[in-house]
Design a protein around this motif. Structure first.
Motif, PDB file in Angstrom:
ATOM      1  N   GLY A  33      45.170  24.909  58.270  1.00 22.67           N
ATOM      2  CA  GLY A  33      46.045  23.883  57.725  1.00 22.67           C
ATOM      3  C   GLY A  33      46.564  22.928  58.764  1.00 22.67           C
ATOM      4  O   GLY A  33      46.117  22.912  59.928  1.00 22.67           O
TER       5      GLY A  33
ATOM      6  N   LEU B 217      51.135  22.734  55.615  1.00 21.70           N
ATOM      7  CA  LEU B 217      50.239  22.786  54.461  1.00 21.70           C
ATOM      8  C   LEU B 217      49.010  23.587  54.855  1.00 21.70           C
ATOM      9  O   LEU B 217      48.337  23.259  55.826  1.00 21.70           O
ATOM     10  CB  LEU B 217      49.837  21.377  54.042  1.00 21.70           C
TER      11      LEU B 217
ATOM     12  N   LYS C 174      49.060  25.934  49.958  1.00 20.43           N
ATOM     13  CA  LYS C 174      50.462  26.334  50.115  1.00 20.43           C
ATOM     14  C   LYS C 174      51.199  25.364  51.028  1.00 20.43           C
ATOM     15  O   LYS C 174      50.696  24.988  52.090  1.00 20.43           O
ATOM     16  CB  LYS C 174      50.516  27.754  50.700  1.00 20.43           C
ATOM     17  N   PHE C 175      52.403  24.965  50.614  1.00 22.92           N
ATOM     18  CA  PHE C 175      53.272  24.150  51.472  1.00 22.92           C
ATOM     19  C   PHE C 175      54.594  24.877  51.674  1.00 22.92           C
ATOM     20  O   PHE C 175      55.232  25.312  50.703  1.00 22.92           O
ATOM     21  CB  PHE C 175      53.545  22.776  50.865  1.00 22.92           C
TER      22      PHE C 175
END
Length: 399
Positions: free
Chosen positions: A110, A119, A167-168
């Motif tokens: 990420g 992220l 996913k953040f």
């Protein structure tokens, strides 16, 4: 000649600078113990085969052994590329965990922005694990695996991961962190068959830590998608069946290194056919039609935990969890409830090595004679009845 030497010197400087702006770290943890459990089933999947005392060498009474690689590359302007690959293994025999997957614990890549957050994409933990579990005794808490709530029904013990996920997770803003994630089903013509989403928020102010998290897994019980957000091939799925929802709240107060915490979680699964029991959903078959209309199971977990440091290298910890459940099927209902007490003493030999003794007592009532509602602690052989005692003496080392 001078030009070639100058070019070589410049290339070395560039290489050194590039190396200084990126890093890869090898890390790991090994936890191995000697474990006693009473009334353990001779055949973990068959309570009628009888039981007795069991002594064994066991990997991961507190934390599952793992090794991994984490890396970062500075891209400039506060932006970095990041990755993590993490393997789980059995330290008593050297075999892989997570269904034999090489990086079955985590595998993601990420971008991280210092002003906003990170992220990531890949196989990752949901926000029940990221935000809420640290306030509990189980999972990343001090009690670890043996302090797991029954069947890890709320995933606070991080036994389940989400594949195909984005996913953040934000950086703290005045003590507040927020996060959200979505995991794809990856199925042609079945966008919502085994997809998932999760969200969470945490707040830290001085000695106070608060968290709330939510996870939903959408599944078609009549048409399983084994390669979706929750894999059924790696043994990590907590239930087999239809729609699954998990959410909870937690609070923790720190005084020095010591702490006291409160956690409540709720989980439900529609049309359940099996529970993660004795370390495998195959050991947790539920009675009634596997995909019977109207079948459901619900859990509520109430936990209080505390850890106190007598010295900087010696701590005592304990937790009490009361779990109540409601199971409905066309062939019978049950309203089981669990009382579970965990106690631990941990002594640090160094910053990276410690020895511990941890014990768990679990008692179950209201199981209506259904074997999956017998007592059972983590992945140890379940009991043949409604009570079980487990004691582990172990050594942990981090590298």
């Amino acid at each position: 000649m001078k030009c070639s030497r100058l070019a070589l010197a410049v290339s070395l400087l560039v290489a050194s600078a590039a190396h200084a702006q990126s890093s890869v770290t090898l890390y790991g943890l090994i936890d191995t113990s000697l474990v006693y459990s009473n009334d353990a089933r001779v055949n973990a999947a068959n309570p009628s085969a009888g039981g007795g005392s069991q002594w064994q060498e066991f990997a991961g009474s507190v934390y599952t052994p793992r090794w991994g690689l984490r890396g970062t590359e500075d891209l400039g302007g506060g932006l970095s590329a990041v990755f993590l690959l993490e393997n789980g293994f059995n330290s008593t025999n050297g075999t892989f965990k997570n269904g034999g997957d090489l990086f079955g614990r985590q595998a993601w890549v990420g971008l991280s922005a210092s002003q906003y957050g990170t992220l990531t994409l890949g196989r990752q933990y949901d926000f029940m694990v990221t935000y809420l579990a640290p306030l509990s005794a189980t999972g990343s808490g001090f009690g670890g695996n043996l302090a797991m709530h029954p069947y890890d029904n709320d995933n606070l013990n991080n036994d389940m991961r989400l594949n195909n996920s984005v996913k953040f997770a934000s950086v703290p803003f005045h003590g507040v962190k927020v996060g959200a994630m979505y995991a794809f089903s990856n199925q042609a013509g079945g966008f919502s068959n085994n997809n998932a989403y999760s969200a969470g928020i945490s707040y830290s102010f001085g000695p106070i830590n608060l968290a709330a998290s939510y996870l939903q897994i959408n599944r078609d019980a009549n048409s399983p998608n084994a390669t979706g957000a929750v894999s059924t091939g790696d043994g990590d799925a907590l239930t087999l069946g239809g729609l699954q929802r998990i959410y909870g709240l937690g609070a923790q107060y720190m005084f020095g290194k010591s702490s006291i915490g409160l956690v409540w979680t709720h989980s439900s699964t529609e049309s359940p056919s099996a529970l993660w029991f004795g370390g495998s959903t195959s050991n947790g078959a539920l009675p009634g039609p596997p995909n019977g209309a109207g079948n459901y199971i619900k859990f509520d977990n109430f936990e209080i935990n505390g850890r106190y440091f007598l010295q900087t290298n010696l701590s005592l910890g304990a937790s009490y969890t009361y779990t109540m459940a409601s199971f409905n099927s066309t062939t019978g209902n049950a309203f089981p409830h669990w009382n579970q007490v965990m106690a631990q003493a941990d002594y640090l030999l160094s910053a990276r090595t410690d020895v511990y003794i941890e014990g768990v007592y679990q008692r179950v009532g209201g199981g209506n004679g259904i074997p999956v509602f017998d007592a059972g602690v983590y992945t140890l052989n379940p009991a043949t009845g409604n009570k079980q005692v487990v004691v582990a003496v172990g050594l942990k080392h981090r590298f």
